[in-house]
Design a protein around this motif. Structure first.
Motif, PDB file in Angstrom:
ATOM      1  N   HIS A   1      87.642  47.647  43.211  1.00 27.00           N
ATOM      2  CA  HIS A   1      87.770  48.306  44.516  1.00 27.00           C
ATOM      3  C   HIS A   1      88.873  49.355  44.418  1.00 27.00           C
ATOM      4  CE1 HIS A   1      91.567  46.356  45.727  1.00 27.00           C
ATOM      5  NE2 HIS A   1      91.092  45.277  45.107  1.00 27.00           N
ATOM      6  N   ARG A  33      90.781  42.956  54.598  1.00 31.90           N
ATOM      7  CA  ARG A  33      89.326  42.982  54.790  1.00 31.90           C
ATOM      8  C   ARG A  33      88.676  41.649  54.439  1.00 31.90           C
ATOM      9  NH1 ARG A  33      87.011  48.936  53.135  1.00 31.90           N
ATOM     10  NH2 ARG A  33      88.593  50.158  54.219  1.00 31.90           N
ATOM     11  N   ASN A  68      86.441  39.238  56.980  1.00 32.24           N
ATOM     12  CA  ASN A  68      85.031  38.981  56.660  1.00 32.24           C
ATOM     13  C   ASN A  68      84.723  37.572  56.182  1.00 32.24           C
ATOM     14  OD1 ASN A  68      83.783  41.644  57.092  1.00 32.24           O
ATOM     15  ND2 ASN A  68      85.194  42.305  55.500  1.00 32.24           N
ATOM     16  N   SER A  82      76.074  42.049  43.127  1.00 33.09           N
ATOM     17  CA  SER A  82      75.408  43.103  43.905  1.00 33.09           C
ATOM     18  C   SER A  82      75.919  43.198  45.338  1.00 33.09           C
ATOM     19  CB  SER A  82      73.892  42.910  43.892  1.00 33.09           C
ATOM     20  OG  SER A  82      73.532  41.758  44.624  1.00 33.09           O
ATOM     21  N   LYS A  83      76.304  42.080  45.952  1.00 36.07           N
ATOM     22  CA  LYS A  83      76.681  42.086  47.368  1.00 36.07           C
ATOM     23  C   LYS A  83      78.109  41.646  47.638  1.00 36.07           C
ATOM     24  CE  LYS A  83      72.573  42.964  49.173  1.00 36.07           C
ATOM     25  NZ  LYS A  83      72.303  44.173  49.895  1.00 36.07           N
ATOM     26  N   SER A 106      81.187  42.804  46.931  1.00 34.31           N
ATOM     27  CA  SER A 106      82.122  43.789  47.488  1.00 34.31           C
ATOM     28  C   SER A 106      81.763  44.120  48.924  1.00 34.31           C
ATOM     29  CB  SER A 106      82.123  45.071  46.650  1.00 34.31           C
ATOM     30  OG  SER A 106      82.680  44.814  45.383  1.00 34.31           O
ATOM     31  N   GLU A 107      80.472  44.298  49.185  1.00 34.87           N
ATOM     32  CA  GLU A 107      80.010  44.605  50.535  1.00 34.87           C
ATOM     33  C   GLU A 107      80.371  43.472  51.498  1.00 34.87           C
ATOM     34  OE1 GLU A 107      75.673  44.774  52.652  1.00 34.87           O
ATOM     35  OE2 GLU A 107      75.862  45.686  50.681  1.00 34.87           O
ATOM     36  N   LEU A 108      80.133  42.251  51.083  1.00 41.21           N
ATOM     37  CA  LEU A 108      80.408  41.091  51.926  1.00 41.21           C
ATOM     38  C   LEU A 108      81.903  40.933  52.189  1.00 41.21           C
ATOM     39  CD1 LEU A 108      79.721  38.338  53.272  1.00 41.21           C
ATOM     40  CD2 LEU A 108      79.866  37.340  50.989  1.00 41.21           C
ATOM     41  N   GLU A 165      83.865  44.796  53.527  1.00 40.13           N
ATOM     42  CA  GLU A 165      83.378  45.650  54.606  1.00 40.13           C
ATOM     43  C   GLU A 165      84.525  45.930  55.576  1.00 40.13           C
ATOM     44  OE1 GLU A 165      79.964  45.685  58.070  1.00 40.13           O
ATOM     45  OE2 GLU A 165      80.617  43.782  57.273  1.00 40.13           O
ATOM     46  N   ASP A 166      84.611  47.174  56.022  1.00 37.33           N
ATOM     47  CA  ASP A 166      85.664  47.554  56.968  1.00 37.33           C
ATOM     48  C   ASP A 166      85.147  47.379  58.381  1.00 37.33           C
ATOM     49  OD1 ASP A 166      87.813  48.510  58.344  1.00 37.33           O
ATOM     50  OD2 ASP A 166      87.799  50.502  57.422  1.00 37.33           O
ATOM     51  N   ARG A 167      85.566  46.322  59.047  1.00 39.34           N
ATOM     52  CA  ARG A 167      85.084  46.020  60.393  1.00 39.34           C
ATOM     53  C   ARG A 167      85.875  46.748  61.474  1.00 39.34           C
ATOM     54  NH1 ARG A 167      85.390  40.376  61.492  1.00 39.34           N
ATOM     55  NH2 ARG A 167      83.915  40.780  63.157  1.00 39.34           N
TER      56      ARG A 167
END
Length: 107
Positions: A12, A22, A26, A94-95, A97-99, A102-104
């Protein structure tokens, strides 16, 4: 009982403090990725997040080490869940970093 370890590094560009913020924002989303639901408890130890995940009658331990430009994710899958190591590792790659990152704060 033997465990199947999974180790995934997620790069990241957020810096340690922002990545940690973050993840904290999350962490509640993890239960949505557990088949049949689950129970997730977590505790920070400095820049390491220790997780205990109850899923499918099993107890899974995990930790996330937050570094300046990398998340080091370690998961220990017990017993029969070890057979799911490859798909879980692929999903983390695959997911993950996204999980986790994520910037909420953005609407």
């Amino acid at each position: 009982m033997s465990t199947q370890p999974i180790h995934v590094d997620l790069p990241h560009k957020l810096g340690r403090a922002e990545a940690r913020r973050r993840i904290e924002d999350n962490i509640h989303k993890l239960t949505g990725f557990i088949p049949g639901g689950g129970n997730v408890t977590h505790q920070w130890q400095g820049d390491r997040l220790d997780l205990d995940i109850g899923a499918m009658g099993q107890s899974v331990t995990a930790r996330i080490e937050v570094e300046e430009a990398l998340l080091r994710v370690h998961v220990a899958l017990p017993g029969l869940l070890g057979m799911m190591a490859k798909p879980i590792e692929a999903a983390l790659r695959s997911k993950g970093s996204e999980l986790l990152l994520e910037d909420r704060t953005k609407a």
